[in-house]
Design a protein around this motif. Structure first.
Motif, PDB file in Angstrom:
ATOM      1  N   THR A   8       0.845  -1.189   0.000  1.00 26.12           N
ATOM      2  CA  THR A   8       0.000   0.000   0.000  1.00 26.12           C
ATOM      3  C   THR A   8       0.885   1.245   0.000  1.00 26.12           C
ATOM      4  O   THR A   8       2.099   1.159   0.190  1.00 26.12           O
ATOM      5  N   ALA A   9       0.277   2.404  -0.155  1.00 25.54           N
ATOM      6  CA  ALA A   9       1.035   3.662  -0.132  1.00 25.54           C
ATOM      7  C   ALA A   9       1.776   3.836   1.185  1.00 25.54           C
ATOM      8  O   ALA A   9       2.933   4.253   1.203  1.00 25.54           O
ATOM      9  N   ALA A  44       2.473   2.680  -9.692  1.00 30.81           N
ATOM     10  CA  ALA A  44       1.133   2.495  -9.129  1.00 30.81           C
ATOM     11  C   ALA A  44       0.320   1.590 -10.036  1.00 30.81           C
ATOM     12  O   ALA A  44       0.388   1.702 -11.260  1.00 30.81           O
ATOM     13  N   HIS A  45      -0.467   0.704  -9.437  1.00 34.45           N
ATOM     14  CA  HIS A  45      -1.394  -0.122 -10.211  1.00 34.45           C
ATOM     15  C   HIS A  45      -2.549   0.785 -10.621  1.00 34.45           C
ATOM     16  O   HIS A  45      -3.082   1.526  -9.799  1.00 34.45           O
ATOM     17  N   HIS A  47      -5.746   0.426 -11.213  1.00 33.76           N
ATOM     18  CA  HIS A  47      -7.101   0.250 -10.692  1.00 33.76           C
ATOM     19  C   HIS A  47      -7.159  -0.093  -9.204  1.00 33.76           C
ATOM     20  O   HIS A  47      -8.228  -0.065  -8.619  1.00 33.76           O
ATOM     21  N   LEU A  48      -6.055  -0.438  -8.619  1.00 28.53           N
ATOM     22  CA  LEU A  48      -6.021  -0.798  -7.200  1.00 28.53           C
ATOM     23  C   LEU A  48      -5.133   0.184  -6.452  1.00 28.53           C
ATOM     24  O   LEU A  48      -4.295   0.850  -7.041  1.00 28.53           O
ATOM     25  N   GLU A  49      -5.295   0.254  -5.172  1.00 25.84           N
ATOM     26  CA  GLU A  49      -4.418   1.117  -4.368  1.00 25.84           C
ATOM     27  C   GLU A  49      -3.194   0.317  -3.934  1.00 25.84           C
ATOM     28  O   GLU A  49      -2.865   0.233  -2.752  1.00 25.84           O
ATOM     29  N   ARG A  50      -2.521  -0.286  -4.887  1.00 29.23           N
ATOM     30  CA  ARG A  50      -1.312  -1.056  -4.644  1.00 29.23           C
ATOM     31  C   ARG A  50      -0.159  -0.404  -5.394  1.00 29.23           C
ATOM     32  O   ARG A  50      -0.336   0.141  -6.486  1.00 29.23           O
ATOM     33  N   TYR A  51       1.021  -0.479  -4.825  1.00 27.17           N
ATOM     34  CA  TYR A  51       2.198   0.149  -5.400  1.00 27.17           C
ATOM     35  C   TYR A  51       3.348  -0.842  -5.431  1.00 27.17           C
ATOM     36  O   TYR A  51       3.382  -1.799  -4.665  1.00 27.17           O
TER      37      TYR A  51
END
Length: 67
Positions: A8-9, A44-45, A47-51
């Motif tokens: 995550t961020a 950053a992905h 569509h998702l809040e994944r990095y």
């Protein structure tokens, strides 16, 4: 050597803002190894809040010089 972290961020911000990375090793190796990070990038992905944080790293000695 290249290293990548996924998260995550908040998780990525813990790693991305540091110029050095300390890793603990297996028991047969020196207890800690210090690496300097170069050419760091955060992706950053869409569509998702994944990095993904990726960087090149080189091992340093206690004096801060590259090993």
């Amino acid at each position: 050597m290249r290293i990548c972290f996924h998260g995550t961020a908040d998780e990525i911000s813990l790693v991305a803002g540091r110029p050095l990375l300390v890793l603990l090793t297996a028991r047969d190796l020196p207890r800690m190894r210090v690496f300097e990070l170069h050419h760091a990038r955060v992706h950053a992905h869409p569509h998702l809040e994944r990095y993904r944080f990726c960087a090149l790293m080189t091992e340093t000695t206690d004096e801060g010089r590259t090993a």
